[in-house]
Design a protein around this motif. Structure first.
Motif, PDB file in Angstrom:
ATOM      1  N   SER A  55       0.829  -1.211   0.000  1.00 56.94           N
ATOM      2  CA  SER A  55       0.000   0.000   0.000  1.00 56.94           C
ATOM      3  C   SER A  55       0.861   1.257   0.000  1.00 56.94           C
ATOM      4  CB  SER A  55      -0.926   0.010   1.220  1.00 56.94           C
ATOM      5  OG  SER A  55      -0.172   0.168   2.418  1.00 56.94           O
ATOM      6  N   ALA A  56       0.292   2.325  -0.482  1.00 59.19           N
ATOM      7  CA  ALA A  56       0.999   3.609  -0.494  1.00 59.19           C
ATOM      8  C   ALA A  56       1.328   4.062   0.922  1.00 59.19           C
ATOM      9  CB  ALA A  56       0.149   4.652  -1.212  1.00 59.19           C
ATOM     10  N   ALA A  57       0.404   3.825   1.862  1.00 54.65           N
ATOM     11  CA  ALA A  57       0.628   4.275   3.240  1.00 54.65           C
ATOM     12  C   ALA A  57       1.816   3.553   3.868  1.00 54.65           C
ATOM     13  CB  ALA A  57      -0.637   4.043   4.069  1.00 54.65           C
ATOM     14  N   PHE A  58       1.913   2.236   3.663  1.00 55.77           N
ATOM     15  CA  PHE A  58       3.031   1.494   4.246  1.00 55.77           C
ATOM     16  C   PHE A  58       4.348   1.932   3.619  1.00 55.77           C
ATOM     17  CE2 PHE A  58       5.926  -1.971   5.040  1.00 55.77           C
ATOM     18  CZ  PHE A  58       5.587  -2.404   6.321  1.00 55.77           C
ATOM     19  N   GLN A  59       4.346   2.164   2.317  1.00 57.65           N
ATOM     20  CA  GLN A  59       5.585   2.600   1.662  1.00 57.65           C
ATOM     21  C   GLN A  59       6.016   3.976   2.161  1.00 57.65           C
ATOM     22  OE1 GLN A  59       5.666   2.007  -2.645  1.00 57.65           O
ATOM     23  NE2 GLN A  59       4.212   0.324  -2.433  1.00 57.65           N
ATOM     24  N   ARG A  60       5.057   4.843   2.422  1.00 58.48           N
ATOM     25  CA  ARG A  60       5.409   6.152   2.985  1.00 58.48           C
ATOM     26  C   ARG A  60       5.991   5.992   4.384  1.00 58.48           C
ATOM     27  NH1 ARG A  60       0.601   7.884   0.436  1.00 58.48           N
ATOM     28  NH2 ARG A  60      -0.587   7.621   2.368  1.00 58.48           N
ATOM     29  N   ASP A  61       5.416   5.093   5.179  1.00 57.48           N
ATOM     30  CA  ASP A  61       5.965   4.852   6.508  1.00 57.48           C
ATOM     31  C   ASP A  61       7.378   4.283   6.418  1.00 57.48           C
ATOM     32  OD1 ASP A  61       3.914   5.828   8.042  1.00 57.48           O
ATOM     33  OD2 ASP A  61       2.960   3.883   8.411  1.00 57.48           O
ATOM     34  N   ALA A  62       7.604   3.392   5.460  1.00 54.23           N
ATOM     35  CA  ALA A  62       8.945   2.818   5.287  1.00 54.23           C
ATOM     36  C   ALA A  62       9.955   3.904   4.948  1.00 54.23           C
ATOM     37  CB  ALA A  62       8.914   1.752   4.197  1.00 54.23           C
ATOM     38  N   GLU A  63       9.563   4.805   4.070  1.00 55.55           N
ATOM     39  CA  GLU A  63      10.464   5.892   3.700  1.00 55.55           C
ATOM     40  C   GLU A  63      10.701   6.825   4.887  1.00 55.55           C
ATOM     41  OE1 GLU A  63      10.914   9.454   0.350  1.00 55.55           O
ATOM     42  OE2 GLU A  63       9.063   8.284   0.482  1.00 55.55           O
ATOM     43  N   ARG A  64       9.644   7.172   5.587  1.00 56.21           N
ATOM     44  CA  ARG A  64       9.781   8.105   6.707  1.00 56.21           C
ATOM     45  C   ARG A  64      10.621   7.510   7.830  1.00 56.21           C
ATOM     46  NH1 ARG A  64       7.651  12.841   8.416  1.00 56.21           N
ATOM     47  NH2 ARG A  64       7.688  13.169  10.674  1.00 56.21           N
ATOM     48  N   ALA A  65      10.451   6.228   8.092  1.00 53.24           N
ATOM     49  CA  ALA A  65      11.236   5.592   9.151  1.00 53.24           C
ATOM     50  C   ALA A  65      12.732   5.663   8.863  1.00 53.24           C
ATOM     51  CB  ALA A  65      10.805   4.132   9.307  1.00 53.24           C
ATOM     52  N   ASN A  66      13.085   5.740   7.588  1.00 51.17           N
ATOM     53  CA  ASN A  66      14.496   5.816   7.209  1.00 51.17           C
ATOM     54  C   ASN A  66      15.008   7.240   7.042  1.00 51.17           C
ATOM     55  OD1 ASN A  66      15.799   2.960   6.419  1.00 51.17           O
ATOM     56  ND2 ASN A  66      13.599   2.883   6.052  1.00 51.17           N
ATOM     57  N   THR A  67      14.115   8.157   6.713  1.00 50.85           N
ATOM     58  CA  THR A  67      14.535   9.557   6.577  1.00 50.85           C
ATOM     59  C   THR A  67      14.414  10.328   7.878  1.00 50.85           C
ATOM     60  OG1 THR A  67      12.322  10.143   5.781  1.00 50.85           O
ATOM     61  CG2 THR A  67      13.995   9.635   4.122  1.00 50.85           C
ATOM     62  N   HIS A  68      13.744   9.753   8.876  1.00 55.19           N
ATOM     63  CA  HIS A  68      13.681  10.323  10.228  1.00 55.19           C
ATOM     64  C   HIS A  68      14.244   9.275  11.182  1.00 55.19           C
ATOM     65  CE1 HIS A  68      10.831  12.754   7.985  1.00 55.19           C
ATOM     66  NE2 HIS A  68      10.868  13.660   8.947  1.00 55.19           N
ATOM     67  N   PRO A  69      15.560   9.125  11.202  1.00 59.66           N
ATOM     68  CA  PRO A  69      16.188   8.020  11.938  1.00 59.66           C
ATOM     69  C   PRO A  69      16.064   8.178  13.447  1.00 59.66           C
ATOM     70  CG  PRO A  69      17.857   9.512  11.088  1.00 59.66           C
ATOM     71  CD  PRO A  69      16.553   9.967  10.511  1.00 59.66           C
ATOM     72  N   PRO A  70      16.353   7.117  14.185  1.00 57.45           N
ATOM     73  CA  PRO A  70      16.255   7.154  15.646  1.00 57.45           C
ATOM     74  C   PRO A  70      17.184   8.210  16.264  1.00 57.45           C
ATOM     75  CG  PRO A  70      16.509   4.900  14.850  1.00 57.45           C
ATOM     76  CD  PRO A  70      16.769   5.795  13.691  1.00 57.45           C
ATOM     77  N   VAL A  71      16.753   8.723  17.403  1.00 56.76           N
ATOM     78  CA  VAL A  71      17.515   9.749  18.127  1.00 56.76           C
ATOM     79  C   VAL A  71      17.757   9.250  19.549  1.00 56.76           C
ATOM     80  CG1 VAL A  71      17.517  12.118  18.984  1.00 56.76           C
ATOM     81  CG2 VAL A  71      16.500  11.593  16.738  1.00 56.76           C
ATOM     82  N   LEU A  72      18.986   9.338  20.004  1.00 58.77           N
ATOM     83  CA  LEU A  72      19.352   8.906  21.351  1.00 58.77           C
ATOM     84  C   LEU A  72      19.158  10.042  22.355  1.00 58.77           C
ATOM     85  CD1 LEU A  72      20.664   6.989  23.435  1.00 58.77           C
ATOM     86  CD2 LEU A  72      22.897   7.821  22.644  1.00 58.77           C
ATOM     87  N   HIS A  73      18.485   9.723  23.465  1.00 57.20           N
ATOM     88  CA  HIS A  73      18.364  10.651  24.588  1.00 57.20           C
ATOM     89  C   HIS A  73      19.069  10.005  25.780  1.00 57.20           C
ATOM     90  CE1 HIS A  73      15.557  13.073  22.308  1.00 57.20           C
ATOM     91  NE2 HIS A  73      14.819  11.995  22.071  1.00 57.20           N
ATOM     92  N   THR A  74      20.302  10.453  26.023  1.00 60.37           N
ATOM     93  CA  THR A  74      21.098   9.850  27.087  1.00 60.37           C
ATOM     94  C   THR A  74      20.642  10.302  28.461  1.00 60.37           C
ATOM     95  OG1 THR A  74      22.962   9.915  25.552  1.00 60.37           O
ATOM     96  CG2 THR A  74      23.467   9.402  27.835  1.00 60.37           C
ATOM     97  N   PHE A  75      20.263  11.585  28.574  1.00 55.83           N
ATOM     98  CA  PHE A  75      19.836  12.151  29.853  1.00 55.83           C
ATOM     99  C   PHE A  75      18.478  12.834  29.689  1.00 55.83           C
ATOM    100  CE2 PHE A  75      24.452  12.099  29.886  1.00 55.83           C
ATOM    101  CZ  PHE A  75      24.756  11.590  31.141  1.00 55.83           C
ATOM    102  N   ASP A  76      17.758  12.939  30.792  1.00 55.93           N
ATOM    103  CA  ASP A  76      16.550  13.749  30.749  1.00 55.93           C
ATOM    104  C   ASP A  76      16.938  15.207  31.011  1.00 55.93           C
ATOM    105  OD1 ASP A  76      16.870  14.128  33.495  1.00 55.93           O
ATOM    106  OD2 ASP A  76      15.218  12.786  34.053  1.00 55.93           O
ATOM    107  N   ARG A  77      15.973  16.099  31.065  1.00 52.74           N
ATOM    108  CA  ARG A  77      16.267  17.526  31.169  1.00 52.74           C
ATOM    109  C   ARG A  77      16.902  17.907  32.494  1.00 52.74           C
ATOM    110  NH1 ARG A  77      10.387  20.314  30.971  1.00 52.74           N
ATOM    111  NH2 ARG A  77      10.107  18.759  29.317  1.00 52.74           N
ATOM    112  N   TRP A  78      16.746  17.037  33.516  1.00 51.73           N
ATOM    113  CA  TRP A  78      17.303  17.336  34.825  1.00 51.73           C
ATOM    114  C   TRP A  78      18.662  16.679  35.054  1.00 51.73           C
ATOM    115  CZ3 TRP A  78      12.151  15.839  34.086  1.00 51.73           C
ATOM    116  CH2 TRP A  78      11.231  16.876  34.230  1.00 51.73           C
ATOM    117  N   GLY A  79      19.155  15.961  34.053  1.00 51.82           N
ATOM    118  CA  GLY A  79      20.482  15.372  34.167  1.00 51.82           C
ATOM    119  C   GLY A  79      20.499  13.923  34.621  1.00 51.82           C
ATOM    120  N   ARG A  80      19.340  13.322  34.779  1.00 57.04           N
ATOM    121  CA  ARG A  80      19.302  11.906  35.154  1.00 57.04           C
ATOM    122  C   ARG A  80      19.475  11.036  33.916  1.00 57.04           C
ATOM    123  NH1 ARG A  80      15.214  13.972  38.882  1.00 57.04           N
ATOM    124  NH2 ARG A  80      13.692  13.847  37.183  1.00 57.04           N
TER     125      ARG A  80
END
Length: 560
Positions: A55-80
């Motif tokens: 489906s077009a929707a799944f293919q768009r999700d596949a593309e978006r998942a690769n063009t918006h890659p994962p982001v690491l959050h090592t700490f929260d805003r308070w430093g934990r």
């Protein structure tokens, strides 16, 4: 104003297609080896998956998942310490759909003849369009046989979570708060890579439960300290980890959340900046007194986790076949709609030969993957288990290595469009080399084949019994089969010299006779003949598109 931009002779979007029923070799393989001989319920379920991923929707999700890659959050805003990876919602929709379809553990949840084939077909369809999510899906599938070796309390609490078809992206797993789970693995380290016996991560036995929540029935508890150089899908709910205990390298179950609901120590140092596989996070992690529970015996870590490794190797074969299918489907679609030099590209003999040759490679890979999957079913006897021990390594080496070159040739069929990220084959080209590296690169696999030759000669007997079933179908095949047997006898001799030097030659020969046998026994005559003459005879080229004179190009393309 004068219009200077008219869009003509461009290929329509390839969407709204049932990727299962459009894949004739896969449909035939499921009918041959799947549950109930491709029972109506299995066919309907796979057709649903095929329609979803096409489906077009799944293919768009596949593309978006690769063009918006994962982001690491090592700490929260308070430093934990937070140690969480944020994925785009598109990724969660993709993996959630795969889990709901049972692409991870359906064969374990409902075992039986053909169950692994049905599961492999679903896995292939999802990986065909979005391969990154397939990593945690595969590892969860592969973790089941290793988890069977855990203490009863651990096994009974976690196994239903692995078999669940629900998906929850939030970290969980403690105190029964989360009914589903994905499981990863963490084996390799900076100094060792594939040589896991060089691992330095330490595991020290603890006297009490130490983690609260009544986990005493989970078995012996340890504190793990060290690093892991590659840990993919770090947001999985638990990991199988190798570490050095008092009596040697051992296997441990390490949850991200402990039974009392607190976070286990699992420090994500950074995410890998990879060539491909962008939608899937791969990380470096540090363990510092991290709680883990022993699975199996101390000092038997490799033997304990080997079933997980073997099944992920199987999925590498399936994933490579999925990539080849995507490459062929996109190339065939393009040449059937694009005109050049006064005719459709598919009607140009040189282009038709290239796509047909790519289709031969894809069909052979698909048959290999599905036949291998069948050998992992619960009814596999001793001979079938011996066959899969050798055939998995042989196929992992060959099919995965063929993936990158295959993707490059298919990409070229699209011309300049193929080289842009707006079309999926550029992403596929970057993806395919991973599967030749993951779970053992070429030399590791080829040397594993040699170890089987020394330790399990019955595996070679079972292998040749299987491939020999096609001996009466083609003189070219018989010649190649005899050459493979001769090389095995040569390397089995007590005074054999330079054995390791010939490991790749042996593995390649075995892989090709396996594929040739499967093609001869299951594919139409013209298709099988072209494959055998080009891959096992001397009528093929060093590049795709060199087919024997008189080859049934139209018949091959009709299956693409």
């Amino acid at each position: 104003m004068i219009s200077t931009h008219e869009v003509e002779n461009q290929v329509p979007a390839r969407e709204g297609i049932d990727e299962y029923t459009a894949n004739t070799p896969l449909v035939e393989a499921v009918a041959r080896w799947g549950s109930g001989g491709g029972a109506a319920s299995a066919r309907a379920s796979l057709a649903d998956v095929g329609a979803l991923v096409g489906s077009a929707a799944f293919q768009r999700d596949a593309e978006r998942a690769n063009t918006h890659p994962p982001v690491l959050h090592t700490f929260d805003r308070w430093g934990r310490r937070l140690d969480e990876v944020e994925y785009d919602d598109a990724y969660h929709r993709v993996i959630g759909s795969a889990v709901a379809a049972g692409a991870h553990t359906s064969a374990a949840a409902a075992p039986g003849p053909g169950a692994n084939v049905d599961r492999a077909a679903a896995f292939l369809l999802f990986a065909q369009v979005e391969p990154g999510h397939a990593c945690p899906v595969s590892m969860t599938h592969a973790a089941v046989p290793t988890l069977e070796l855990a203490a009863s309390g651990l096994r009974d609490e976690w196994m239903p979570r692995l078999l669940s078809r629900s998906y929850d992206p939030a970290l969980g797993g403690g105190g029964g708060a989360k009914p589903s789970a994905l499981v990863g693995m963490a084996m390799t380290e900076k100094q060792g890579g594939s040589d896991v016996r060089a691992n330095t991560t330490r595991a020290e036995r603890r006297g009490g439960s130490g983690s609260g929540g009544g986990a005493g029935s989970w078995g012996a508890e340890y504190g793990l300290t060290g690093h892991k150089w590659f840990c993919s899908a770090p947001m999985s709910d638990a990991f199988l980890v190798l570490a050095q205990a008092q009596h040697g390298l051992s296997c441990f179950f390490v949850p991200r959340v402990l039974p009392d609901g607190s976070r286990n120590v699992f420090r994500i140092q950074r995410l890998k900046d990879k060539l491909g596989n962008r939608s899937n996070a791969s990380s470096e992690i540090e363990l510092d007194g991290t709680t883990g529970w022993l699975i199996g015996e101390e000092g038997r870590g490799v033997a304990t986790i080997v079933q997980m490794v073997t099944r992920t190797r199987l999925d590498c074969v399936i994933g490579s076949a999925a990539g080849m299918r995507q490459a062929v489907a996109e190339a065939a679609w393009h040449v059937r709609h694009r005109r050049a030099f006064g005719a459709l590209l598919v009607d140009q003999p040189a282009m038709a030969a290239v796509v047909a040759d790519l289709a031969l490679e894809s069909e052979a890979a698909t048959l290999t993957a599905m036949r291998l999957a069948r050998s992992y079913d619960s009814d596999a006897d001793g001979a079938e288990q011996a066959f899969r021990r050798l055939a998995t390594a042989v196929s992992k080496y060959w099919v995965c290595k063929r993936g990158a070159g295959h993707a490059a040739e298919a990409l070229e069929c699209l011309g300049g469009n193929g080289y842009t990220e707006a079309f999926p084959l550029a992403r596929r080209y970057r993806e395919q080399p991973l599967l030749a590296i993951w779970e053992g690169s070429g030399n590791v696999i080829a040397l594993d084949v040699l170890r089987v030759l020394v330790r399990e000669p019955e595996a070679f007997e079972a292998f040749f019994d299987e491939v020999g079933a096609a001996a009466g179908e083609s003189p070219v095949f018989v010649s190649a089969l005899d050459a493979a047997r001769s090389l095995v006898r040569e390397l089995s001799a007590p005074d054999a010299a330079g054995v390791a030097f010939l490991a790749r030659e042996l593995t390649e020969r075995l892989a090709l006779v396996l594929q040739g046998s499967l093609m001869l026994r299951t594919s139409p005559g013209g298709v099988a003949d072209a494959f055998v003459r080009t891959r096992l005879g001397d009528e093929g080229g060093r590049q795709y598109g060199v087919l024997p004179r008189g080859a049934d190009v139209a018949g091959i393309l009709a299956r693409a």
